[in-house]
Write a protein that holds these residues in place. Structure first.
Motif, PDB file in Angstrom:
ATOM      1  N   VAL A  95       0.860  -1.182   0.000  1.00 18.37           N
ATOM      2  CA  VAL A  95       0.000   0.000   0.000  1.00 18.37           C
ATOM      3  C   VAL A  95       0.892   1.226   0.000  1.00 18.37           C
ATOM      4  O   VAL A  95       1.810   1.335   0.837  1.00 18.37           O
ATOM      5  N   HIS A  96       0.640   2.156  -0.942  1.00 12.50           N
ATOM      6  CA  HIS A  96       1.515   3.328  -1.030  1.00 12.50           C
ATOM      7  C   HIS A  96       0.745   4.517  -1.593  1.00 12.50           C
ATOM      8  O   HIS A  96       0.008   4.382  -2.563  1.00 12.50           O
ATOM      9  N   GLY A  97       0.935   5.681  -0.974  1.00 15.58           N
ATOM     10  CA  GLY A  97       0.303   6.908  -1.435  1.00 15.58           C
ATOM     11  C   GLY A  97       1.156   7.646  -2.436  1.00 15.58           C
ATOM     12  O   GLY A  97       2.380   7.725  -2.282  1.00 15.58           O
ATOM     13  N   THR A  98       0.526   8.222  -3.456  1.00 11.69           N
ATOM     14  CA  THR A  98       1.279   8.954  -4.477  1.00 11.69           C
ATOM     15  C   THR A  98       1.799  10.295  -3.979  1.00 11.69           C
ATOM     16  O   THR A  98       2.692  10.877  -4.576  1.00 11.69           O
ATOM     17  N   GLU A 141     -16.242  10.529   2.011  1.00 11.76           N
ATOM     18  CA  GLU A 141     -15.347  11.022   3.048  1.00 11.76           C
ATOM     19  C   GLU A 141     -13.871  10.889   2.682  1.00 11.76           C
ATOM     20  O   GLU A 141     -13.001  11.391   3.402  1.00 11.76           O
ATOM     21  N   SER A 142     -13.571  10.222   1.555  1.00 14.65           N
ATOM     22  CA  SER A 142     -12.189  10.098   1.107  1.00 14.65           C
ATOM     23  C   SER A 142     -11.677  11.360   0.441  1.00 14.65           C
ATOM     24  O   SER A 142     -10.467  11.495   0.196  1.00 14.65           O
ATOM     25  N   GLY A 143     -12.585  12.271   0.110  1.00 16.25           N
ATOM     26  CA  GLY A 143     -12.169  13.537  -0.487  1.00 16.25           C
ATOM     27  C   GLY A 143     -11.395  13.342  -1.777  1.00 16.25           C
ATOM     28  O   GLY A 143     -11.798  12.583  -2.654  1.00 16.25           O
ATOM     29  N   ARG A 144     -10.234  14.005  -1.854  1.00 14.90           N
ATOM     30  CA  ARG A 144      -9.447  13.986  -3.096  1.00 14.90           C
ATOM     31  C   ARG A 144      -8.447  12.837  -3.127  1.00 14.90           C
ATOM     32  O   ARG A 144      -7.285  12.991  -3.506  1.00 14.90           O
ATOM     33  N   THR A 145      -8.884  11.672  -2.720  1.00  9.16           N
ATOM     34  CA  THR A 145      -8.073  10.464  -2.866  1.00  9.16           C
ATOM     35  C   THR A 145      -8.883   9.410  -3.599  1.00  9.16           C
ATOM     36  O   THR A 145     -10.112   9.433  -3.595  1.00  9.16           O
ATOM     37  N   SER A 146      -8.185   8.490  -4.210  1.00 12.27           N
ATOM     38  CA  SER A 146      -8.813   7.322  -4.831  1.00 12.27           C
ATOM     39  C   SER A 146      -7.806   6.185  -4.769  1.00 12.27           C
ATOM     40  O   SER A 146      -6.607   6.407  -4.592  1.00 12.27           O
ATOM     41  N   VAL A 147      -8.290   4.964  -4.910  1.00 11.83           N
ATOM     42  CA  VAL A 147      -7.423   3.798  -4.756  1.00 11.83           C
ATOM     43  C   VAL A 147      -7.565   2.877  -5.957  1.00 11.83           C
ATOM     44  O   VAL A 147      -8.676   2.524  -6.354  1.00 11.83           O
ATOM     45  N   THR A 148      -6.430   2.501  -6.520  1.00 12.83           N
ATOM     46  CA  THR A 148      -6.388   1.531  -7.609  1.00 12.83           C
ATOM     47  C   THR A 148      -5.669   0.282  -7.128  1.00 12.83           C
ATOM     48  O   THR A 148      -4.586   0.363  -6.534  1.00 12.83           O
ATOM     49  N   ALA A 192      -4.027   7.298  -4.788  1.00 16.14           N
ATOM     50  CA  ALA A 192      -3.813   8.580  -5.461  1.00 16.14           C
ATOM     51  C   ALA A 192      -4.162   9.709  -4.495  1.00 16.14           C
ATOM     52  O   ALA A 192      -5.268   9.757  -3.954  1.00 16.14           O
ATOM     53  N   GLY A 193      -3.205  10.595  -4.256  1.00 20.83           N
ATOM     54  CA  GLY A 193      -3.417  11.699  -3.325  1.00 20.83           C
ATOM     55  C   GLY A 193      -3.148  11.344  -1.878  1.00 20.83           C
ATOM     56  O   GLY A 193      -3.238  12.204  -1.001  1.00 20.83           O
ATOM     57  N   GLY A 194      -2.812  10.083  -1.607  1.00 21.41           N
ATOM     58  CA  GLY A 194      -2.580   9.640  -0.237  1.00 21.41           C
ATOM     59  C   GLY A 194      -1.188   9.978   0.250  1.00 21.41           C
ATOM     60  O   GLY A 194      -0.239  10.078  -0.535  1.00 21.41           O
ATOM     61  N   GLY A 195      -1.042  10.157   1.555  1.00 20.44           N
ATOM     62  CA  GLY A 195       0.228  10.527   2.157  1.00 20.44           C
ATOM     63  C   GLY A 195       0.955   9.357   2.780  1.00 20.44           C
ATOM     64  O   GLY A 195       0.716   8.185   2.457  1.00 20.44           O
ATOM     65  N   HIS A 196       1.868   9.682   3.708  1.00 24.88           N
ATOM     66  CA  HIS A 196       2.675   8.677   4.399  1.00 24.88           C
ATOM     67  C   HIS A 196       1.908   8.239   5.637  1.00 24.88           C
ATOM     68  O   HIS A 196       2.190   8.667   6.771  1.00 24.88           O
ATOM     69  N   ARG A 250      -2.849  12.969   3.283  1.00 23.48           N
ATOM     70  CA  ARG A 250      -4.245  12.537   3.357  1.00 23.48           C
ATOM     71  C   ARG A 250      -4.369  11.049   3.684  1.00 23.48           C
ATOM     72  O   ARG A 250      -3.595  10.231   3.212  1.00 23.48           O
ATOM     73  N   THR A 251      -5.390  10.744   4.477  1.00 26.37           N
ATOM     74  CA  THR A 251      -5.746   9.362   4.799  1.00 26.37           C
ATOM     75  C   THR A 251      -7.031   9.020   4.068  1.00 26.37           C
ATOM     76  O   THR A 251      -8.086   9.562   4.368  1.00 26.37           O
ATOM     77  N   THR A 252      -6.933   8.136   3.085  1.00 23.28           N
ATOM     78  CA  THR A 252      -8.120   7.754   2.328  1.00 23.28           C
ATOM     79  C   THR A 252      -9.046   6.884   3.173  1.00 23.28           C
ATOM     80  O   THR A 252      -8.618   6.226   4.124  1.00 23.28           O
ATOM     81  N   GLN A 253     -10.319   6.897   2.829  1.00 24.05           N
ATOM     82  CA  GLN A 253     -11.306   6.004   3.441  1.00 24.05           C
ATOM     83  C   GLN A 253     -11.727   4.895   2.478  1.00 24.05           C
ATOM     84  O   GLN A 253     -12.562   4.050   2.805  1.00 24.05           O
TER      85      GLN A 253
END
Length: 286
Positions: free
Chosen positions: A167-170, A222-229, A247-251, A266-269
């Protein structure tokens, strides 16, 4: 005594002797004392402790324990770090610690499956463990960590294919998605393997030669400006490798219970690492 953060679980401080020194950990189990059928070990990041990563991840791994039959273990690195590379300044024998810890857990619960998860420096150390500690792990989850630069590691490879979840944020500014030291590469400096290249490495190591499938996960408001592939590297007879790109996720450790401080990103939901582990490893239940 019952845990004060998550009802239904018990916390047990523990220790194991390694080279004449006590190494510590926190063991979390269900309050109902149900038989343990699997163990999840969570390795913290740099400057953290087991207790700190437990809170940082929103106590989301504790929910695995609360459901029953899963023990969750949070070990502590010396000076809040793991020796992810023999050449690192931290010369603690963390491999011996993990071997002693797994021996103790199997002595307590029997030969149950053991899944190990590592965040940041814990993920880097877990990459080393995959290569150097065969025969003890059922599978691993690597969060916010990538392979080291070529030639920048001194660990050996005792080859054993394992199912790997990454799992890794861009927008990870600590361990960039495009590879360790990516920002320096803008100025002509080398960079390390990216998150995708890390997943491809483990897929090839597992004998997978086919192209991965790709799926965008359902988006939560609630995930806002993140998405997950999700990329899945699969081939008959080979342990699977999964890469969740946030995408858009942080550390951060994605979870649905607590957002990280703003400086971490950002922390995605759209994904919870604990839920992804349970989906990936049937031994953790459904």
């Amino acid at each position: 005594m019952p845990d004060t953060v998550l009802p239904g679980v018990l916390s047990h401080p523990g220790g194991v002797q390694v080279s004449g020194q006590e190494r510590t950990f926190l063991l979390v189990t269900a309050e109902d004392h149900s038989p343990i059928t699997a163990v999840v070990v969570v390795l913290h990041g740099s400057s953290q402790t087991g207790k700190a990563v437990r809170a940082f991840s929103g106590h989301s791994f504790d929910h695995l324990a609360a459901a029953g039959q899963i023990a969750v273990v949070y070990p502590d690195g010396l000076k809040k770090r793991w020796n992810h590379n023999d050449a690192a300044n931290n010369t603690s024998d963390d491999i011996a610690f993990m071997e002693a810890l797994t021996d103790q857990l199997h002595a307590r619960y029997g030969p149950v499956p053991l899944v190990m998860v590592g965040f940041s420096n814990g993920g880097q150390f877990l990459i080393r463990l995959v290569h150097e500690m065969p025969g003890r792990l059922h599978g691993v989850g690597i969060i916010g960590a990538t392979l080291p630069w070529a030639g920048n590691s001194s660990f050996r490879d005792n080859y054993e294919p394992l199912p790997i979840l990454l799992v890794h944020g861009t927008h990870d500014l600590v361990v960039p998605y495009r590879g360790e030291g990516w920002f320096r590469s803008l100025f002509g400096r080398r960079r390390g393997p990216s998150a995708l290249e890390t997943a491809q490495y483990f897929a090839a190591r597992n004998g997978i030669t086919t192209e991965p499938s790709s799926t965008v996960l359902p988006h939560r408001k609630e995930s806002g400006r993140t998405s997950v592939t999700l990329r899945r590297f699969q081939q008959n007879g080979c342990p699977e490798v999964r890469l969740y790109t946030v995408a858009g996720g942080g550390h951060v450790v994605p979870n649905r219970h607590r957002k990280a401080i703003i400086f971490a990103g950002r922390t995605t939901q759209d994904i919870s690492v604990a839920d992804a582990l349970r989906d990936f490893f049937p031994v953790l239940g459904s």
